[in-house]
Design a protein around this motif. Structure first.
Motif, PDB file in Angstrom:
ATOM      1  N   CYS A 108      -5.655  -1.652  -3.637  1.00 55.46           N
ATOM      2  CA  CYS A 108      -6.366  -0.828  -2.651  1.00 55.46           C
ATOM      3  C   CYS A 108      -6.769   0.519  -3.218  1.00 55.46           C
ATOM      4  CB  CYS A 108      -5.509  -0.623  -1.413  1.00 55.46           C
ATOM      5  SG  CYS A 108      -5.011  -2.176  -0.661  1.00 55.46           S
ATOM      6  N   GLN A 109      -6.219   0.917  -4.315  1.00 57.11           N
ATOM      7  CA  GLN A 109      -6.565   2.119  -5.067  1.00 57.11           C
ATOM      8  C   GLN A 109      -6.114   3.416  -4.411  1.00 57.11           C
ATOM      9  OE1 GLN A 109      -9.349   2.317  -7.764  1.00 57.11           O
ATOM     10  NE2 GLN A 109      -9.025   0.205  -8.252  1.00 57.11           N
ATOM     11  N   ASN A 110      -6.486   3.676  -3.178  1.00 53.95           N
ATOM     12  CA  ASN A 110      -6.121   4.958  -2.598  1.00 53.95           C
ATOM     13  C   ASN A 110      -5.304   4.783  -1.332  1.00 53.95           C
ATOM     14  OD1 ASN A 110      -6.244   7.506  -3.476  1.00 53.95           O
ATOM     15  ND2 ASN A 110      -8.254   7.985  -2.660  1.00 53.95           N
ATOM     16  N   GLN A 111      -4.497   3.764  -1.302  1.00 55.71           N
ATOM     17  CA  GLN A 111      -3.657   3.485  -0.151  1.00 55.71           C
ATOM     18  C   GLN A 111      -2.247   3.237  -0.654  1.00 55.71           C
ATOM     19  OE1 GLN A 111      -5.024   0.045   1.965  1.00 55.71           O
ATOM     20  NE2 GLN A 111      -4.781   1.036   3.934  1.00 55.71           N
ATOM     21  N   ASN A 112      -1.281   3.730   0.093  1.00 54.30           N
ATOM     22  CA  ASN A 112       0.094   3.496  -0.334  1.00 54.30           C
ATOM     23  C   ASN A 112       0.523   2.083   0.056  1.00 54.30           C
ATOM     24  OD1 ASN A 112       0.557   3.696   2.413  1.00 54.30           O
ATOM     25  ND2 ASN A 112       1.501   5.694   2.287  1.00 54.30           N
ATOM     26  N   LEU A 113       1.694   1.685  -0.414  1.00 54.10           N
ATOM     27  CA  LEU A 113       2.170   0.334  -0.128  1.00 54.10           C
ATOM     28  C   LEU A 113       2.420   0.126   1.361  1.00 54.10           C
ATOM     29  CD1 LEU A 113       4.703  -0.316  -3.046  1.00 54.10           C
ATOM     30  CD2 LEU A 113       2.357  -1.103  -2.835  1.00 54.10           C
ATOM     31  N   ALA A 114       2.848   1.176   2.049  1.00 52.99           N
ATOM     32  CA  ALA A 114       3.155   1.054   3.469  1.00 52.99           C
ATOM     33  C   ALA A 114       1.908   0.715   4.277  1.00 52.99           C
ATOM     34  CB  ALA A 114       3.777   2.348   3.981  1.00 52.99           C
ATOM     35  N   GLY A 115       0.760   1.225   3.895  1.00 50.24           N
ATOM     36  CA  GLY A 115      -0.459   1.009   4.657  1.00 50.24           C
ATOM     37  C   GLY A 115      -1.314  -0.128   4.163  1.00 50.24           C
ATOM     38  N   SER A 116      -0.898  -0.825   3.130  1.00 48.73           N
ATOM     39  CA  SER A 116      -1.716  -1.876   2.544  1.00 48.73           C
ATOM     40  C   SER A 116      -1.237  -3.257   2.979  1.00 48.73           C
ATOM     41  CB  SER A 116      -1.660  -1.786   1.022  1.00 48.73           C
ATOM     42  OG  SER A 116      -2.364  -2.856   0.450  1.00 48.73           O
ATOM     43  N   ASP A 117      -2.202  -4.144   3.219  1.00 45.19           N
ATOM     44  CA  ASP A 117      -1.887  -5.535   3.560  1.00 45.19           C
ATOM     45  C   ASP A 117      -2.243  -6.485   2.421  1.00 45.19           C
ATOM     46  OD1 ASP A 117      -0.943  -4.902   6.075  1.00 45.19           O
ATOM     47  OD2 ASP A 117      -2.928  -5.038   6.992  1.00 45.19           O
ATOM     48  N   ALA A 118      -2.576  -5.943   1.257  1.00 43.47           N
ATOM     49  CA  ALA A 118      -2.940  -6.784   0.118  1.00 43.47           C
ATOM     50  C   ALA A 118      -1.728  -7.602  -0.327  1.00 43.47           C
ATOM     51  CB  ALA A 118      -3.433  -5.909  -1.031  1.00 43.47           C
ATOM     52  N   PRO A 119      -1.964  -8.786  -0.850  1.00 43.87           N
ATOM     53  CA  PRO A 119      -0.842  -9.625  -1.305  1.00 43.87           C
ATOM     54  C   PRO A 119       0.027  -8.938  -2.363  1.00 43.87           C
ATOM     55  CG  PRO A 119      -2.844 -10.931  -1.183  1.00 43.87           C
ATOM     56  CD  PRO A 119      -3.239  -9.511  -0.929  1.00 43.87           C
ATOM     57  N   ILE A 120      -0.603  -8.186  -3.280  1.00 49.98           N
ATOM     58  CA  ILE A 120       0.208  -7.508  -4.299  1.00 49.98           C
ATOM     59  C   ILE A 120       1.072  -6.418  -3.672  1.00 49.98           C
ATOM     60  CG2 ILE A 120      -1.523  -5.809  -4.988  1.00 49.98           C
ATOM     61  CD1 ILE A 120      -0.438  -6.367  -7.902  1.00 49.98           C
ATOM     62  N   ALA A 121       0.562  -5.786  -2.624  1.00 47.86           N
ATOM     63  CA  ALA A 121       1.362  -4.770  -1.930  1.00 47.86           C
ATOM     64  C   ALA A 121       2.568  -5.421  -1.256  1.00 47.86           C
ATOM     65  CB  ALA A 121       0.507  -4.028  -0.905  1.00 47.86           C
ATOM     66  N   GLN A 122       2.365  -6.609  -0.698  1.00 42.73           N
ATOM     67  CA  GLN A 122       3.488  -7.329  -0.089  1.00 42.73           C
ATOM     68  C   GLN A 122       4.540  -7.665  -1.148  1.00 42.73           C
ATOM     69  OE1 GLN A 122       3.677  -7.630   3.185  1.00 42.73           O
ATOM     70  NE2 GLN A 122       1.636  -6.768   3.424  1.00 42.73           N
ATOM     71  N   ASP A 123       4.066  -8.097  -2.328  1.00 47.71           N
ATOM     72  CA  ASP A 123       4.990  -8.411  -3.419  1.00 47.71           C
ATOM     73  C   ASP A 123       5.750  -7.164  -3.882  1.00 47.71           C
ATOM     74  OD1 ASP A 123       4.073 -10.997  -3.279  1.00 47.71           O
ATOM     75  OD2 ASP A 123       2.770 -10.834  -5.045  1.00 47.71           O
ATOM     76  N   LEU A 124       5.039  -6.037  -3.978  1.00 48.86           N
ATOM     77  CA  LEU A 124       5.686  -4.804  -4.418  1.00 48.86           C
ATOM     78  C   LEU A 124       6.683  -4.293  -3.380  1.00 48.86           C
ATOM     79  CD1 LEU A 124       2.726  -2.939  -6.147  1.00 48.86           C
ATOM     80  CD2 LEU A 124       4.734  -3.934  -7.217  1.00 48.86           C
ATOM     81  N   LYS A 125       6.371  -4.472  -2.117  1.00 45.83           N
ATOM     82  CA  LYS A 125       7.332  -4.091  -1.063  1.00 45.83           C
ATOM     83  C   LYS A 125       8.595  -4.942  -1.180  1.00 45.83           C
ATOM     84  CE  LYS A 125       3.815  -3.197   2.336  1.00 45.83           C
ATOM     85  NZ  LYS A 125       3.353  -3.480   3.698  1.00 45.83           N
ATOM     86  N   GLN A 126       8.383  -6.241  -1.408  1.00 45.87           N
ATOM     87  CA  GLN A 126       9.546  -7.139  -1.560  1.00 45.87           C
ATOM     88  C   GLN A 126      10.364  -6.761  -2.798  1.00 45.87           C
ATOM     89  OE1 GLN A 126      10.614  -9.649   0.567  1.00 45.87           O
ATOM     90  NE2 GLN A 126      12.414  -9.626  -0.768  1.00 45.87           N
ATOM     91  N   LYS A 127       9.694  -6.436  -3.896  1.00 50.95           N
ATOM     92  CA  LYS A 127      10.394  -6.046  -5.122  1.00 50.95           C
ATOM     93  C   LYS A 127      11.149  -4.736  -4.907  1.00 50.95           C
ATOM     94  CE  LYS A 127      11.613  -6.660  -9.306  1.00 50.95           C
ATOM     95  NZ  LYS A 127      12.540  -7.740  -9.647  1.00 50.95           N
ATOM     96  N   THR A 128      10.523  -3.797  -4.193  1.00 49.88           N
ATOM     97  CA  THR A 128      11.193  -2.527  -3.886  1.00 49.88           C
ATOM     98  C   THR A 128      12.433  -2.786  -3.041  1.00 49.88           C
ATOM     99  OG1 THR A 128       9.063  -1.387  -3.935  1.00 49.88           O
ATOM    100  CG2 THR A 128      10.869  -0.244  -2.852  1.00 49.88           C
TER     101      THR A 128
END
Length: 185
Positions: free
Chosen positions: A56-76
């Protein structure tokens, strides 16, 4: 016959309503993670607010619904459950995704332009503005050292007559233009 048609229409309408409810529920996915303590949850919330989504480039993980953001949230979440500190999690993410993953990149030679260029540019612009305004003040007061020719000669009679003729022609042309414009409207 009419009762049969009403029943079919009602079934279709209820089916459509239920399909709409299920489709809206699929968009409202909420991440639910079980934490051992309130501190772990606060650590998780702080990290996903601070880490940037690579897609998403200018969005944090909390506000993103991208699949990679979901993966990074899970990893965190997994790293927090393992007992890792904020620094270790940030280091892991930066090692894997580079300095882009963080909204606060570290100060190192590769990021000096991010940290030092904006303040230096501001300082240069302010110094240039002050220098320019001071120079204009000096020129206006005559203290700039710029040589001004003080040997100004008065106009000769022929030059004065030519100037008056040109000025009167311009003022006459202006009067003619004003009347001709008014007449054309």
């Amino acid at each position: 016959m009419i009762a049969y048609q009403i029943r079919n229409a009602t079934i279709k309408l209820v089916s459509l309503f239920i399909a709409c409810l299920f489709s809206m529920a699929s968009f409202a996915a909420i991440d639910v993670y079980d934490f051992d303590s309130v501190q772990q949850e606060a650590q998780y919330r702080g990290l996903i607010e601070e880490l940037r989504c690579p897609k998403c480039q200018n969005q944090n993980l909390a506000g993103s619904d991208a699949p990679i953001a979901q993966d990074l949230k899970q990893k965190t979440y997994d790293l927090i459950k393992d007992g890792r500190s904020d620094g270790e999690i940030r280091a892991y993410m930066q090692e894997r995704y580079g300095d882009f993953i963080s909204y606060k990149p570290p100060v190192r030679p590769s990021t000096w332009i991010l940290w030092f260029f904006p303040p230096l540019l501001l300082i240069v612009l302010l110094v240039g503005w002050f220098w320019h305004s001071k120079r204009r003040q000096l020129v206006a007061s005559g203290e700039s050292g710029v040589a001004v020719d003080n040997d100004v000669k008065a106009l000769s009679a022929a030059e004065k007559a030519e100037l008056d003729r040109l000025l009167s022609r311009v003022t006459n042309d202006d009067k003619d233009d004003t009347t001709s414009l008014g007449g054309k409207k």
